[in-house]
Design a protein around this motif. Structure first.
Motif, PDB file in Angstrom:
ATOM      1  N   THR A   6      43.854  51.438  58.999  1.00  0.00           N
ATOM      2  CA  THR A   6      43.642  50.485  57.911  1.00  0.00           C
ATOM      3  C   THR A   6      44.912  50.312  57.091  1.00  0.00           C
ATOM      4  OG1 THR A   6      41.323  51.155  57.806  1.00  0.00           O
ATOM      5  CG2 THR A   6      42.188  49.967  55.913  1.00  0.00           C
ATOM      6  N   ALA A   7      45.631  51.419  56.852  1.00  0.00           N
ATOM      7  CA  ALA A   7      46.880  51.344  56.087  1.00  0.00           C
ATOM      8  C   ALA A   7      47.924  50.532  56.850  1.00  0.00           C
ATOM      9  CB  ALA A   7      47.392  52.748  55.797  1.00  0.00           C
ATOM     10  N   ILE A   8      48.027  50.752  58.156  1.00  0.00           N
ATOM     11  CA  ILE A   8      48.994  50.007  58.980  1.00  0.00           C
ATOM     12  C   ILE A   8      48.648  48.519  58.959  1.00  0.00           C
ATOM     13  CG2 ILE A   8      49.797  49.618  61.342  1.00  0.00           C
ATOM     14  CD1 ILE A   8      49.510  52.641  61.770  1.00  0.00           C
ATOM     15  N   ALA A   9      47.358  48.199  59.096  1.00  0.00           N
ATOM     16  CA  ALA A   9      46.934  46.801  59.071  1.00  0.00           C
ATOM     17  C   ALA A   9      47.221  46.170  57.711  1.00  0.00           C
ATOM     18  CB  ALA A   9      45.441  46.704  59.403  1.00  0.00           C
ATOM     19  N   GLY A  10      47.037  46.912  56.649  1.00  0.00           N
ATOM     20  CA  GLY A  10      47.320  46.397  55.307  1.00  0.00           C
ATOM     21  C   GLY A  10      48.799  46.099  55.117  1.00  0.00           C
ATOM     22  N   ARG A  11      49.663  47.002  55.617  1.00  0.00           N
ATOM     23  CA  ARG A  11      51.104  46.762  55.500  1.00  0.00           C
ATOM     24  C   ARG A  11      51.519  45.553  56.336  1.00  0.00           C
ATOM     25  NH1 ARG A  11      51.371  52.573  55.747  1.00  0.00           N
ATOM     26  NH2 ARG A  11      51.867  52.444  57.955  1.00  0.00           N
ATOM     27  N   ALA A  12      50.946  45.412  57.515  1.00  0.00           N
ATOM     28  CA  ALA A  12      51.265  44.260  58.360  1.00  0.00           C
ATOM     29  C   ALA A  12      50.825  42.966  57.692  1.00  0.00           C
ATOM     30  CB  ALA A  12      50.604  44.408  59.732  1.00  0.00           C
ATOM     31  N   ARG A  13      49.642  42.972  57.105  1.00  0.00           N
ATOM     32  CA  ARG A  13      49.139  41.792  56.411  1.00  0.00           C
ATOM     33  C   ARG A  13      50.054  41.430  55.238  1.00  0.00           C
ATOM     34  NH1 ARG A  13      44.469  43.627  54.715  1.00  0.00           N
ATOM     35  NH2 ARG A  13      43.536  43.421  56.770  1.00  0.00           N
ATOM     36  N   ALA A  14      50.524  42.437  54.520  1.00  0.00           N
ATOM     37  CA  ALA A  14      51.419  42.192  53.388  1.00  0.00           C
ATOM     38  C   ALA A  14      52.739  41.581  53.864  1.00  0.00           C
ATOM     39  CB  ALA A  14      51.673  43.492  52.635  1.00  0.00           C
ATOM     40  N   ARG A  15      53.270  42.049  54.993  1.00  0.00           N
ATOM     41  CA  ARG A  15      54.513  41.487  55.538  1.00  0.00           C
ATOM     42  C   ARG A  15      54.317  40.031  55.931  1.00  0.00           C
ATOM     43  NH1 ARG A  15      55.502  46.480  59.327  1.00  0.00           N
ATOM     44  NH2 ARG A  15      56.344  47.931  57.800  1.00  0.00           N
ATOM     45  N   VAL A  16      53.205  39.725  56.553  1.00  0.00           N
ATOM     46  CA  VAL A  16      52.919  38.343  56.949  1.00  0.00           C
ATOM     47  C   VAL A  16      52.828  37.456  55.719  1.00  0.00           C
ATOM     48  CG1 VAL A  16      51.160  36.841  57.979  1.00  0.00           C
ATOM     49  CG2 VAL A  16      51.821  38.950  59.139  1.00  0.00           C
ATOM     50  N   GLU A  17      52.159  37.939  54.682  1.00  0.00           N
ATOM     51  CA  GLU A  17      52.026  37.139  53.458  1.00  0.00           C
ATOM     52  C   GLU A  17      53.376  36.925  52.790  1.00  0.00           C
ATOM     53  OE1 GLU A  17      49.087  39.216  51.168  1.00  0.00           O
ATOM     54  OE2 GLU A  17      47.446  38.572  52.479  1.00  0.00           O
ATOM     55  N   ARG A  18      54.241  37.959  52.773  1.00  0.00           N
ATOM     56  CA  ARG A  18      55.577  37.792  52.187  1.00  0.00           C
ATOM     57  C   ARG A  18      56.397  36.777  52.983  1.00  0.00           C
ATOM     58  NH1 ARG A  18      55.354  43.446  51.605  1.00  0.00           N
ATOM     59  NH2 ARG A  18      56.732  43.728  53.383  1.00  0.00           N
ATOM     60  N   ALA A  19      56.316  36.851  54.308  1.00  0.00           N
ATOM     61  CA  ALA A  19      57.050  35.898  55.147  1.00  0.00           C
ATOM     62  C   ALA A  19      56.543  34.480  54.912  1.00  0.00           C
ATOM     63  CB  ALA A  19      56.909  36.277  56.622  1.00  0.00           C
ATOM     64  N   ARG A  20      55.234  34.323  54.818  1.00  0.00           N
ATOM     65  CA  ARG A  20      54.649  33.000  54.570  1.00  0.00           C
ATOM     66  C   ARG A  20      55.112  32.476  53.219  1.00  0.00           C
ATOM     67  NH1 ARG A  20      48.933  33.756  54.725  1.00  0.00           N
ATOM     68  NH2 ARG A  20      49.180  34.299  52.543  1.00  0.00           N
ATOM     69  N   ASP A  21      55.163  33.345  52.214  1.00  0.00           N
ATOM     70  CA  ASP A  21      55.614  32.925  50.886  1.00  0.00           C
ATOM     71  C   ASP A  21      57.080  32.506  50.904  1.00  0.00           C
ATOM     72  OD1 ASP A  21      53.084  33.430  49.922  1.00  0.00           O
ATOM     73  OD2 ASP A  21      53.607  35.388  49.062  1.00  0.00           O
ATOM     74  N   ARG A  22      57.922  33.240  51.656  1.00  0.00           N
ATOM     75  CA  ARG A  22      59.332  32.860  51.756  1.00  0.00           C
ATOM     76  C   ARG A  22      59.482  31.509  52.427  1.00  0.00           C
ATOM     77  NH1 ARG A  22      60.547  38.538  53.162  1.00  0.00           N
ATOM     78  NH2 ARG A  22      60.225  37.859  55.286  1.00  0.00           N
ATOM     79  N   ILE A  23      58.728  31.279  53.499  1.00  0.00           N
ATOM     80  CA  ILE A  23      58.807  29.993  54.196  1.00  0.00           C
ATOM     81  C   ILE A  23      58.328  28.874  53.289  1.00  0.00           C
ATOM     82  CG2 ILE A  23      57.836  28.648  56.096  1.00  0.00           C
ATOM     83  CD1 ILE A  23      57.831  31.291  57.716  1.00  0.00           C
TER      84      ILE A  23
END
Length: 80
Positions: A6-23
């Motif tokens: 769950t922690a790994i999935a949460g970190r991955a989700r956070a990275r995706v959201e940060r990348a989406r925000d940068r784009i």
């Protein structure tokens, strides 16, 4: 183990959201879009393809059969 996954999935989700925000931030800048730089990439691909084609032509034209064919065409044109 489940908490670890769950922690790994949460970190991955956070990275995706940060990348989406940068784009999204790039697309929102005045005068820029998400496709900024695409023309440059297309020119680079076309340049690499042209260089590859030129290399292929050099190899073909260096063969003795093609050289003789071209010399025959030139001799025939000059003898008329």
């Amino acid at each position: 183990m489940r908490n670890h996954i769950t922690a790994i999935a949460g970190r991955a989700r956070a990275r995706v959201e940060r990348a989406r925000d940068r784009i999204a931030g790039v697309a929102e800048e005045p005068g820029r879009s998400a496709e900024t730089g695409m023309a440059t990439a297309e020119y680079a691909i076309a340049t690499v393809a042209a260089a590859g084609f030129a290399g292929l032509l050099v190899v073909i034209l260096r063969s003795s059969d093609v050289r003789e064919l071209l010399l025959g065409i030139i001799r025939g044109a000059l003898s008329v």
